[in-house]
Design an enzyme around this catalytic site. Structure first.
Site, PDB file in Angstrom:
ATOM      1  N   HIS A 205     -28.433  29.192 -20.496  1.00 27.16           N
ATOM      2  CA  HIS A 205     -29.012  30.483 -20.117  1.00 27.16           C
ATOM      3  C   HIS A 205     -30.190  30.239 -19.171  1.00 27.16           C
ATOM      4  O   HIS A 205     -31.044  29.398 -19.453  1.00 27.16           O
ATOM      5  CB  HIS A 205     -29.473  31.231 -21.368  1.00 27.16           C
ATOM      6  CG  HIS A 205     -30.009  32.592 -21.056  1.00 27.16           C
ATOM      7  ND1 HIS A 205     -29.193  33.646 -20.693  1.00 27.16           N
ATOM      8  CD2 HIS A 205     -31.285  33.064 -21.019  1.00 27.16           C
ATOM      9  CE1 HIS A 205     -29.937  34.708 -20.450  1.00 27.16           C
ATOM     10  NE2 HIS A 205     -31.206  34.384 -20.641  1.00 27.16           N
TER      11      HIS A 205
ATOM     12  N   ALA B 115     -24.453  31.628 -31.105  1.00 24.75           N
ATOM     13  CA  ALA B 115     -24.456  32.391 -32.348  1.00 24.75           C
ATOM     14  C   ALA B 115     -23.908  33.775 -32.024  1.00 24.75           C
ATOM     15  O   ALA B 115     -23.855  34.163 -30.850  1.00 24.75           O
ATOM     16  CB  ALA B 115     -25.880  32.485 -32.887  1.00 24.75           C
TER      17      ALA B 115
HETATM   18  C1  GRF Z   1     -26.159  29.963 -14.363  1.00 21.08           C
HETATM   19  O1  GRF Z   1     -27.416  30.351 -13.933  1.00 21.08           O
HETATM   20  C2  GRF Z   1     -26.047  30.055 -15.859  1.00 21.08           C
HETATM   21  O2  GRF Z   1     -27.217  29.702 -16.515  1.00 21.08           O
HETATM   22  C3  GRF Z   1     -25.758  31.513 -16.052  1.00 21.08           C
HETATM   23  O3  GRF Z   1     -24.868  31.839 -15.013  1.00 21.08           O
HETATM   24  C4  GRF Z   1     -25.088  30.956 -13.923  1.00 21.08           C
HETATM   25  C5  GRF Z   1     -23.789  30.288 -13.635  1.00 21.08           C
HETATM   26  O4  GRF Z   1     -23.860  29.479 -12.505  1.00 21.08           O
HETATM   27  N1  GRF Z   1     -25.293  31.774 -17.390  1.00 21.08           N
HETATM   28  P1  GRF Z   1     -22.724  28.431 -12.215  1.00 21.08           P
HETATM   29  O5  GRF Z   1     -21.410  29.169 -12.240  1.00 21.08           O
HETATM   30  O6  GRF Z   1     -22.789  27.345 -13.253  1.00 21.08           O
HETATM   31  O7  GRF Z   1     -23.039  27.908 -10.839  1.00 21.08           O
END
Ligand code: GRF
Length: 206
Positions: free
Chosen positions: A112, A144
């Protein structure tokens, strides 16, 4: 010891997928990515998987309309067929039901782009800037049932600079994401972390 079999679930670009693929190229890394699943048929990340000779599957949520359990049964079926040990969510933009999450408890990670528990949900960089946060960053956590919750495995902060835009901040956070996700997956694959004890190993390892 056999390397753990990992499936990465994506919906888009796949830059975190790339960083995981890079890490797993090292034969001493305790996990290998054997499957990439996308719910979006034309996700760019599918191309990254194919270029790395990794099997791909598309499970298009739109074909299941609003039937989330049916979508997840299809997902589970592919995971079972590929004897997956660990699931990594990497920019996977579908919410998963409590049932599915429980099935993978302790075996599913998410990344995240914020320092959880701050800024759960979408548009984290914009919200961090709007809030005047001095620090922002990224978090890897066990999944979770409640969205963007779950025991934190790895987290790294970046400083928010004067003049930062959503894009400039996102770029620095992304660099952090690419560093911490392979580290967190390694810890899980080595059996060094559990939801009950997600953090100690990380604190002593840089
Ligand atoms: C990343 O910033 C991830 O943390 C979020 O969505 C984005 C996905 O980027 N959940 P990628 O597809 O891995 O380049």
């Amino acid at each position: 010891m056999a390397r753990k079999r990992v499936a990465v679930l994506i919906s888009g670009r796949g830059s975190n997928l790339s960083s995981l693929i890079e890490a797993t190229k090292n034969q001493n890394y305790p996990a290998e990515i054997v499957l990439v699943i996308s719910n979006v048929p034309d996700a760019a990340g599918l191309g990254i998987a194919r270029a790395a000779d990794i099997a791909t599957a598309v499970i298009d949520h739109r074909e299941f309309s609003k039937d989330r359990p049916a979508f997840e049964r299809a997902l589970q079926d592919v995971l079972d067929k590929n004897q997956i040990d660990i699931v990594c969510l990497a920019g996977f933009m579908r919410l998963l039901t409590g049932n599915f999450v429980k099935q993978w408890e302790g075996r599913m990670l998410n990344i995240h782009p914020a320092l959880l528990p701050a800024f759960k949900g979408l548009h984290t960089h914009r919200r961090a800037l709007e809030a005047g946060a001095k620090e922002h960053g990224a978090t890897v956590h066990f999944v979770a049932p409640e969205m963007d919750s779950g025991p934190i495995v790895a987290q790294e902060a970046v400083e928010v600079r004067d003049g930062d835009t959503e894009d400039s901040l996102a770029r620095r956070v992304l660099a952090v994401e690419h560093r911490i996700y392979p580290r967190a997956l390694k810890l899980l694959a080595e059996g060094r972390i559990t939801p009950a004890n997600p953090g100690n190993a990380v604190l002593t390892e840089k």
